[in-house]
Design an enzyme around this catalytic site. Structure first.
Site, PDB file in Angstrom:
ATOM      1  N   VAL A  11      29.748 -32.732 -10.072  1.00 25.84           N
ATOM      2  CA  VAL A  11      30.144 -34.038  -9.934  1.00 25.84           C
ATOM      3  C   VAL A  11      31.776 -34.096  -9.559  1.00 25.84           C
ATOM      4  O   VAL A  11      32.076 -34.829  -8.516  1.00 25.84           O
ATOM      5  CB  VAL A  11      29.755 -34.819 -11.088  1.00 25.84           C
ATOM      6  CG1 VAL A  11      30.362 -36.478 -10.933  1.00 25.84           C
ATOM      7  CG2 VAL A  11      28.332 -34.835 -11.226  1.00 25.84           C
ATOM      8  N   LYS A  35      38.403 -20.586 -12.562  1.00 26.28           N
ATOM      9  CA  LYS A  35      37.753 -21.630 -11.402  1.00 26.28           C
ATOM     10  C   LYS A  35      38.988 -22.140 -10.651  1.00 26.28           C
ATOM     11  O   LYS A  35      38.996 -22.242  -9.272  1.00 26.28           O
ATOM     12  CB  LYS A  35      37.044 -22.825 -12.181  1.00 26.28           C
ATOM     13  CG  LYS A  35      35.553 -22.770 -12.127  1.00 26.28           C
ATOM     14  CD  LYS A  35      34.961 -24.187 -12.681  1.00 26.28           C
ATOM     15  CE  LYS A  35      33.525 -23.985 -12.933  1.00 26.28           C
ATOM     16  NZ  LYS A  35      33.134 -25.348 -13.749  1.00 26.28           N
ATOM     17  N   GLU A 151      27.750 -41.444 -10.919  1.00 22.03           N
ATOM     18  CA  GLU A 151      27.510 -40.844  -9.317  1.00 22.03           C
ATOM     19  C   GLU A 151      26.056 -40.814  -9.304  1.00 22.03           C
ATOM     20  O   GLU A 151      25.294 -40.924 -10.234  1.00 22.03           O
ATOM     21  CB  GLU A 151      28.015 -39.421  -9.431  1.00 22.03           C
ATOM     22  CG  GLU A 151      27.679 -38.458 -10.576  1.00 22.03           C
ATOM     23  CD  GLU A 151      26.266 -37.876 -10.409  1.00 22.03           C
ATOM     24  OE1 GLU A 151      25.774 -37.603 -11.502  1.00 22.03           O
ATOM     25  OE2 GLU A 151      25.674 -38.052  -9.236  1.00 22.03           O
ATOM     26  N   PHE A 152      25.770 -40.815  -8.023  1.00 27.91           N
ATOM     27  CA  PHE A 152      24.231 -40.904  -7.623  1.00 27.91           C
ATOM     28  C   PHE A 152      23.934 -39.867  -6.490  1.00 27.91           C
ATOM     29  O   PHE A 152      23.310 -39.717  -5.664  1.00 27.91           O
ATOM     30  CB  PHE A 152      23.529 -42.110  -7.135  1.00 27.91           C
ATOM     31  CG  PHE A 152      23.662 -43.385  -8.183  1.00 27.91           C
ATOM     32  CD1 PHE A 152      24.912 -43.897  -8.020  1.00 27.91           C
ATOM     33  CD2 PHE A 152      22.633 -43.427  -8.970  1.00 27.91           C
ATOM     34  CE1 PHE A 152      24.791 -45.117  -9.013  1.00 27.91           C
ATOM     35  CE2 PHE A 152      22.735 -44.396  -9.869  1.00 27.91           C
ATOM     36  CZ  PHE A 152      23.865 -45.363  -9.881  1.00 27.91           C
ATOM     37  N   ASN A 211      17.772 -42.487 -12.317  1.00 25.09           N
ATOM     38  CA  ASN A 211      17.058 -41.162 -12.300  1.00 25.09           C
ATOM     39  C   ASN A 211      15.665 -41.201 -13.135  1.00 25.09           C
ATOM     40  O   ASN A 211      14.803 -40.358 -12.603  1.00 25.09           O
ATOM     41  CB  ASN A 211      18.051 -40.253 -13.628  1.00 25.09           C
ATOM     42  CG  ASN A 211      18.992 -39.819 -12.367  1.00 25.09           C
ATOM     43  OD1 ASN A 211      19.033 -40.041 -11.328  1.00 25.09           O
ATOM     44  ND2 ASN A 211      19.982 -38.781 -13.081  1.00 25.09           N
ATOM     45  N   GLY A 256       5.068 -31.521  -5.846  1.00 27.73           N
ATOM     46  CA  GLY A 256       5.456 -30.098  -5.886  1.00 27.73           C
ATOM     47  C   GLY A 256       5.075 -29.780  -7.401  1.00 27.73           C
ATOM     48  O   GLY A 256       4.209 -30.064  -8.090  1.00 27.73           O
ATOM     49  N   GLY A 260      12.847 -30.500 -11.536  1.00 21.77           N
ATOM     50  CA  GLY A 260      13.563 -29.609 -12.478  1.00 21.77           C
ATOM     51  C   GLY A 260      15.214 -30.172 -12.349  1.00 21.77           C
ATOM     52  O   GLY A 260      15.384 -31.219 -11.650  1.00 21.77           O
ATOM     53  N   CYS A 263      19.642 -32.730 -13.882  1.00 17.37           N
ATOM     54  CA  CYS A 263      19.708 -34.159 -14.103  1.00 17.37           C
ATOM     55  C   CYS A 263      18.562 -34.691 -14.718  1.00 17.37           C
ATOM     56  O   CYS A 263      18.336 -35.385 -15.965  1.00 17.37           O
ATOM     57  CB  CYS A 263      20.320 -34.910 -12.728  1.00 17.37           C
ATOM     58  SG  CYS A 263      21.987 -34.614 -12.320  1.00 17.37           S
ATOM     59  N   ARG A 331      19.547 -24.280 -12.730  1.00 16.26           N
ATOM     60  CA  ARG A 331      19.323 -25.027 -14.111  1.00 16.26           C
ATOM     61  C   ARG A 331      17.865 -25.875 -13.954  1.00 16.26           C
ATOM     62  O   ARG A 331      17.728 -26.598 -13.102  1.00 16.26           O
ATOM     63  CB  ARG A 331      20.361 -26.361 -14.369  1.00 16.26           C
ATOM     64  CG  ARG A 331      21.774 -25.540 -14.918  1.00 16.26           C
ATOM     65  CD  ARG A 331      22.854 -26.597 -14.968  1.00 16.26           C
ATOM     66  NE  ARG A 331      23.575 -26.823 -13.731  1.00 16.26           N
ATOM     67  CZ  ARG A 331      24.420 -27.690 -13.678  1.00 16.26           C
ATOM     68  NH1 ARG A 331      25.011 -28.500 -14.570  1.00 16.26           N
ATOM     69  NH2 ARG A 331      24.794 -28.298 -12.341  1.00 16.26           N
TER      70      ARG A 331
HETATM   71  C1  UDX Z   1      19.004 -36.120  -8.803  1.00 16.79           C
HETATM   72  C2  UDX Z   1      19.105 -37.590  -8.210  1.00 16.79           C
HETATM   73  O1  UDX Z   1      18.490 -37.659  -7.096  1.00 16.79           O
HETATM   74  C3  UDX Z   1      20.643 -38.006  -8.068  1.00 16.79           C
HETATM   75  O2  UDX Z   1      20.596 -39.253  -7.471  1.00 16.79           O
HETATM   76  C4  UDX Z   1      21.575 -38.023  -9.536  1.00 16.79           C
HETATM   77  O3  UDX Z   1      22.804 -38.200  -9.119  1.00 16.79           O
HETATM   78  C5  UDX Z   1      21.398 -36.734 -10.089  1.00 16.79           C
HETATM   79  O4  UDX Z   1      20.090 -36.032 -10.077  1.00 16.79           O
HETATM   80  P1  UDX Z   1      19.365 -33.760  -8.131  1.00 16.79           P
HETATM   81  O5  UDX Z   1      19.001 -33.492  -9.386  1.00 16.79           O
HETATM   82  O6  UDX Z   1      20.375 -33.005  -7.496  1.00 16.79           O
HETATM   83  O7  UDX Z   1      19.666 -35.345  -7.962  1.00 16.79           O
HETATM   84  O8  UDX Z   1      18.229 -33.389  -6.933  1.00 16.79           O
HETATM   85  P2  UDX Z   1      17.078 -34.272  -6.480  1.00 16.79           P
HETATM   86  O9  UDX Z   1      16.832 -34.019  -4.940  1.00 16.79           O
HETATM   87  O10 UDX Z   1      16.880 -35.760  -7.009  1.00 16.79           O
HETATM   88  O11 UDX Z   1      15.581 -33.480  -7.128  1.00 16.79           O
HETATM   89  C6  UDX Z   1      15.268 -33.322  -8.346  1.00 16.79           C
HETATM   90  C7  UDX Z   1      14.081 -32.713  -8.765  1.00 16.79           C
HETATM   91  O12 UDX Z   1      13.324 -33.357  -8.012  1.00 16.79           O
HETATM   92  C8  UDX Z   1      13.827 -31.422  -7.818  1.00 16.79           C
HETATM   93  O13 UDX Z   1      13.577 -30.448  -8.608  1.00 16.79           O
HETATM   94  C9  UDX Z   1      13.090 -31.722  -6.734  1.00 16.79           C
HETATM   95  O14 UDX Z   1      12.329 -30.658  -6.186  1.00 16.79           O
HETATM   96  C10 UDX Z   1      12.128 -32.789  -7.186  1.00 16.79           C
HETATM   97  N1  UDX Z   1      11.610 -33.440  -6.173  1.00 16.79           N
HETATM   98  C11 UDX Z   1      12.595 -34.378  -5.502  1.00 16.79           C
HETATM   99  C12 UDX Z   1      10.314 -33.515  -6.281  1.00 16.79           C
HETATM  100  O15 UDX Z   1       9.463 -32.692  -6.516  1.00 16.79           O
HETATM  101  N2  UDX Z   1       9.897 -34.295  -5.205  1.00 16.79           N
HETATM  102  C13 UDX Z   1      10.578 -35.210  -4.398  1.00 16.79           C
HETATM  103  O16 UDX Z   1      10.120 -36.098  -3.474  1.00 16.79           O
HETATM  104  C14 UDX Z   1      12.144 -35.191  -4.674  1.00 16.79           C
END
Ligand code: UDX
Length: 439
Positions: A11, A35, A151-152, A211, A256, A260, A263, A331
Site C-alpha cells: 500500500v 528495504k 485504499e482499494f 472488501n 475458484g 485468499g 486482505c 499470504r
Molecule cells: C482486494 C480488493 O480487491 C482490493 O480492492 C483491496 O484494496 C485489497 O483486497 P487483492 O486482495 O489484491 O485486492 O486481490 P483480489 O483481486 O481482490 O483477489 C482477492 C482474492 O479473491 C484472490 O484470492 C482471488 O483469487 C480471489 N478472487 C477474486 C476470486 O476467487 N474470484 C474473483 O472473481 C475475484
C-alpha cells in the site's frame, strides 16, 4: 505539497509512488533499512507490475525519496500517511493495530506546523479516533487533523487502481483537512473521479464493507459453481447471465478455490469480530468466512478424487502458488492449504510459480521447486492448476500430455476449456463445469 508515507509495503510504496507521479513531493519511510537501501538501488521490496519504472522515474524527477528517518520526513509535511501493516492478531482475528499506534506516537513527536495525519492502512472502525487521542496525549500542543483515506488497490493492478479509481473515499471532519486532501487528489478531481467525503468512522466502515461484500460475491459464485457441477450447468454462463444485470455487475464472479490474499481473509474476520463486539453481528459474512475456510480443504479432496481416490505415492504437478496472478504474494494463498493436504495424503509435489517461488520456499516444505511449467509436469501422475497465470493458459497441450505420466488435469481456475481438454484426451476436472469422462 509534501507528504510523508509511513510504510513501504504493497500500500505505502504504490501510494507514495503514485502521489509523486501526481506531482506531490513524497518521502517514503520504513524502519527496515535493508528495504530502504534496496529502494535507493531501485530494487523493489514487492513485485507489482510497472512499480519499478514508476519509482525510478519519480526518484529521477526528484519528487520521490526514501528514508528510515521518520522525524525528518514528518517535519514540514502537509500530510503524513500511515500505511503500515494491520495483520490479523493471533488467536482472535482482530486487526493488530500495534504498528499503526506506534507510528501515530512517532508522528506526534515529530509534527511541526499544521499537519494532516491520514490512515491509509485498512483499520477497524474507531481507529482514527484512537490515533487522534494518541497524538493529542503525546503532543497536546500539536496542530493537526486525522483523516481516513482507505485504499482499494488490487495487487497486480495496484498502480492502475490508484491512477484510475472508481472513487476516492475521504473521512475528514475539518475544512482545513478537506482542503489538503482535495489538493493532494487534485489530478483525480480534475478527471471527475467521484470523491466521497464523510466522517472518520464511515470512511473506515466503507473499506471493510467493500472488501467483505466482494468476498461474499466470490463465495456466492463458488457455491453456485458447486450447484452447477451437481446439475450439469456451466458456471461461466450463469455468471455471464446474472452479471449482465446492472444491479449485480460482472466483476468478481470468477469461481475458484476460494479467496485468499492479505486482505479479504483478514478484513472479513476483523469486521465480523468488530460487529460481534458491537452487538450487530454480520451473520452473512460469518457464513462467508466459514464456507471459504472449508472450501480450501475441499479443493484438495477434489484433486484426490480426480486421481481415483488416492494420491499415496503419486507425484502431483502444481502450477501456481501465489494467491492470484501478477503478484509474488503468498499470504493466505490457497496453495498453503492444498499442497500440505496433498502431502498428508501421501503425494509428492513438484511446483512452479512465475513470481512466487522465493516467498513459497519459506512457506512450503518438502516440495520440488521447478524452473518452469513443462519441467514441473515431467513424470507427474496429475496436474493441478492453483493460480491463473497467463503463461499457463498458453501451454502446448500435446507437450503437457507427453510430459504427464497420466492425462489427469484438475484446473481450479478454469483456465482451459472442457471441450478442448476432452478432445486432447485429458481427464479434465474444473470448477462449476461438467468434467470430461474418466480416463
Ligand atoms: C482486494 C480488493 O480487491 C482490493 O480492492 C483491496 O484494496 C485489497 O483486497 P487483492 O486482495 O489484491 O485486492 O486481490 P483480489 O483481486 O481482490 O483477489 C482477492 C482474492 O479473491 C484472490 O484470492 C482471488 O483469487 C480471489 N478472487 C477474486 C476470486 O476467487 N474470484 C474473483 O472473481 C475475484
Amino acid at each position: 505539497m509534501r507528504i510523508a508515507m509511513i510504510g513501504t509495503g504493497y500500500v505505502g510504496l504504490v501510494s507514495g509512488a503514485c502521489f509523486s507521479e501526481f506531482g506531490v513531493d513524497v518521502v517514503c519511510v520504513d524502519k527496515d533499512a535493508s528495504k530502504i537501501e534496496g529502494l535507493h538501488q531501485n530494487r523493489m521490496p514487492i513485485y507489482e507490475p510497472g512499480l519499478d519504472q514508476l519509482v525510478a522515474d519519480n526518484v529521477k524527477a526528484g519528487r520521490l525519496s526514501f528514508t528510515t528517518d521518520l522525524k525528518a520526513a514528518v517535519k514540514g509535511a502537509d500530510a503524513v500517511f500511515i500505511a503500515v501493516g494491520t495483520p490479523s492478531r493471533r488467536g482472535d482475528g482482530h486487526a493488530d493495530l500495534s504498528y499503526v499506534y506506534a507510528a501515530a506516537k512517532e508522528i506526534a513527536e515529530s509534527i511541526d506546523g499544521y499537519t494532516v495525519v491520514v490512515t491509509k492502512s485498512t483499520v477497524p472502525v474507531g481507529t482514527g479516533r484512537e490515533v487522534e487521542r494518541i497524538i493529542k496525549e503525546t503532543r497536546p500542543d500539536a496542530d493537526f487533523d486525522v483523516v481516513s483515506n482507505p485504499e482499494f488497490l488490487r495487487e497486480g493492478s495496484a498502480i492502475n487502481d490508484f491512477m484510475r479509481p472508481d472513487r476516492v473515499v475521504i473521512g475528514a471532519e475539518s475544512e482545513r483537512s478537506r482542503a489538503v486532501m482535495k489538493q493532494l487528489y487534485r489530478v483525480l478531481y480534475l478527471i471527475e473521479t467521484p470523491i466521497v467525503f464523510t466522517s472518520l468512522e464511515t470512511s473506515e466502515l466503507i473499506k471493510y464493507a467493500a472488501n467483505t461484500f466482494l468476498a461474499a460475491k466470490i463465495t456466492f459464485i463458488n457455491e453456485i459453481a458447486d450447484l452447477c457441477e451437481a446439475v450439469g450447468a456451466d458456471v461461466h454462463d450463469v455468471a455471464k447471465g446474472i452479471g449482465l444485470d446492472g444491479r449485480i455487475g460482472k466483476k468478481f464472479l470468477h469461481p475458484g478455490p476460494g479467496y485468499g490474499g492479505s486482505c479479504f481473509p483478514k478484513d472479513t474476520l476483523a469486521l465480523v469480530r468488530t460487529a460481534r463486539d458491537k452487538g450487530a453481528p454480520l451473520r452473512i459474512i460469518e457464513t462467508v468466512v466459514s464456507i471459504n475456510d472449508e472450501r480450501k480443504r475441499r479443493m484438495a479432496d477434489k484433486i484426490i478424487a480426480a486421481c481415483g481416490g488416492s494420491v499415496k505415492g503419486k507425484t502431483i504437478a502444481v502450477l501456481g502458488l501465489t494467491f492470484k496472478p501478477n503478484t509474488d504474494d503468498m499470504r493466505d494463498s490457497r496453495s498453503l492449504e492444498i499442497v500440505p493436504a496433498l502431502q498428508a495424503a501421501g503425494a509428492k509435489i513438484q511446483a512452479f510459480d512465475p513470481e512466487g517461488m522465493n516467498e513459497a520456499k519459506h512457506m512450503l516444505k518438502d516440495i520440488t521447486f521447478c524452473e518452469g511449467a513443462y519441467e514441473t509436469l515431467e513424470g507427474a501422475d496429475a496436474l493441478a492448476v492453483l493460480t491463473e497465470w497467463n503463461e499457463f493458459r498458453a501451454l502446448n497441450m500435446s507437450r503437457v500430455k507427453a510430459a504427464l505420466s497420466a492425462p489427469i488435469v484438475v484446473d481450479l481456475r478454469n483456465i482451459w476449456s472442457p471441450e478442448e481438454m476432452a478432445a486432447e484426451g485429458f481427464q479434465y476436472t474444473s470448477i462449476g463445469r461438467p468434467s470430461s469422462p474418466r480416463a
